[in-house]
Scaffold this motif. Sequence first.
Motif, short mmCIF file in Angstrom:
data_model
loop_
_atom_site.label_atom_id
_atom_site.label_comp_id
_atom_site.label_asym_id
_atom_site.label_seq_id
_atom_site.Cartn_x
_atom_site.Cartn_y
_atom_site.Cartn_z
N SER A 13 0.77 -1.32 -0.05
CA SER A 13 0.00 0.01 0.02
C SER A 13 0.76 1.29 0.14
CB SER A 13 -0.96 -0.08 1.14
OG SER A 13 -2.01 -0.83 0.84
N VAL A 14 1.71 1.40 -0.95
CA VAL A 14 2.47 2.60 -1.11
C VAL A 14 1.89 3.69 -2.01
CG1 VAL A 14 4.80 3.35 -2.08
CG2 VAL A 14 4.66 1.13 -0.75
N PRO A 15 1.67 4.90 -1.57
CA PRO A 15 0.85 6.15 -2.17
C PRO A 15 1.70 6.62 -3.38
CG PRO A 15 1.71 6.73 0.00
CD PRO A 15 2.04 5.35 -0.12
N HIS A 16 1.86 5.78 -4.49
CA HIS A 16 2.76 6.33 -5.52
C HIS A 16 2.15 7.70 -6.21
CE1 HIS A 16 4.86 2.62 -5.48
NE2 HIS A 16 3.80 1.78 -5.59
N HIS A 17 0.88 7.58 -6.01
CA HIS A 17 0.26 8.82 -6.64
C HIS A 17 -0.64 9.75 -5.53
CE1 HIS A 17 0.98 6.92 -10.05
NE2 HIS A 17 0.56 5.81 -10.20
#
Length: 617
Positions: free
Chosen positions: A494-498
């Motif tokens: 769950s990495v917030p790339h955007h």
Amino acid sequence: MSLAAYCVFCCRRIGTSGPTTKSDLLWKNIRKISKLTGSLILGGFVFITYEVLALKKLLTLDTQAVQQEKLKSYIYINTVSLDPSECQGITCKARKELHKVVRKILETEAKILRRPFDEYFSTFTEDHERALWVLLKRSQSEDRIVRLQAVQQLAENGHWHDYQYRTIAQACDQRTVIGLARSKDIDLRVFLPPPPLPKVKDDYAIEDELRLLLVSLPQTDLEQCVQYFTSLALRESSQTLAAQRVSTHCDKIEANGGLQLLQRIYQLRNDSAKIQRNIIRIIGNMALDERLHSSIVRAGWVSILAEAMKSPHVIQSSHASRALANLDRETVQEKYPDGVYVLHPQYRSSQPIKADVLFIHGLLGAAFKTWRQQDIKRPLDVKAFEGEEVYSECWPKTWLASDCPSLRIVSVEYDTHLSDWKTKCPIEDHRKSIAYRSNELLNKLRAAGVGDRPLVWVSHSMGGLLVKKMLVDASKNPEMDKIVNNTRGIIFYSVPHHGSQLAEYSMNARYLLFPSVEVKELSTDSPALKELNDDFLSFAKDKKFPVLSFAETLPTHIGSMIKLHVVPVDSANLGIGDLIPVEVNHLNICKPKKKDTFLYQCTVKFIQDALARELRS
């Protein structure tokens, strides 16, 4: 001898004075018996004398004067041949038989005189007694392989007598005692207890001593934030020391009695695991300076760290493990700076390390609690049933280490905040940025040897952005290219790339929440976030990194009233590699329920596949 000669002369006179009688025959028999027994007695005395001299030569000891702080002296044995061939043959067998006879005589004497049988004298001639001294001698050999084998055998032998443990504690040198402390299941009797500390009238005076120690340290060569928080500690009479300050002026702390002061606080605050943990953290930072190793050992910290290693709590044992690893220059080439922890292996091991797995937590996370097993909700009156899997405080340390024992598992910790309500350093905003943290962590990881072996990155939430930034920065720095070239794969939880909805919520209420720099950088319209993602994508496609991304599908409760999707599936989609939606919230996406769950099994399979070539060799 003169009396014996006179008796023989008289016997001869009597024997020649008249005809042979029955008494003459009796005297002849007595003379024969006397000759035989005399020869045996004389030979026995000669043999016993030789054995006593040989044993005296073998066990001659050299003692040193009492060292500072009333430490017990170390005992060193003279050079003795370690050739096993010299312990065989007729002489050795005869010696063993004599030793058995002496033991029986001592036992019989104790029974007749009705006194206790001294265990030391009953075993001083046995093989394992001689083996103890041989191992102690080998532990100080010039040959490193011989030293390591001797320390391992000293640690593995669980059949020493109590007095032999005391002998080991007094006889082993600094290098050996550190090696024993890093041996699994070591008996704590092999360590000397910490030297007695000077008595103080008032325990509360320790706080004043701590402030005086801070005052005595130089104010030069310090970061602005360290100076700022030190001034606060002095003004507010705080009992905490900045760990960064310790690593900056550790030699001054040692010279001003800091090791003894910290040990006193450690003993007095045995009711607070957090305080004891922070003190061990300080000792681990001081151990980064090899000039202080002798002082740390003499102050008795090795026995304290060895006891902390046995703690059932992973946080406590991992802090002690880091400190001992920084002390162990015999088997550990790397140094572990503040915030870098080895989860496996924490002890010395003959298992070769073939690759590294590096865990980076996210916002408000930590090196241990982020990677715990998902919390089990069970009524208080319901007990765990028999055979149920033991709860894991840190699944990389327990589950992953057992599935992949040839991996070195490292976890990183750094401070993060949601809000700037709390007191902060004047330049804290700069220090909290992803760019600053990337540079700081890269230097720490290189010091810990990250990049020397193939590695896989595992990250959660904001930690994934930090991983991307570190790899992009390392690709532009020739001194860090090992980290890039040895990267075999990346896992994103769950990495917030955007961007993240948490950042959007915080920004909308910014005049109330005062969102931190970290939160601001997670907003969807952050230019830095978009630039980082573009740079990493072009870089990763060129390197063809295997990537596995997990995305949460359930909302997360923040407090009692707020419920939101922290990282939507679209934001968790990097655009390369595999994306797997999982029916969990943001907090539990990196916390498997059990070892056999899909989330954990998928993670392990990715790591094993990415490092298949290394793990097979």
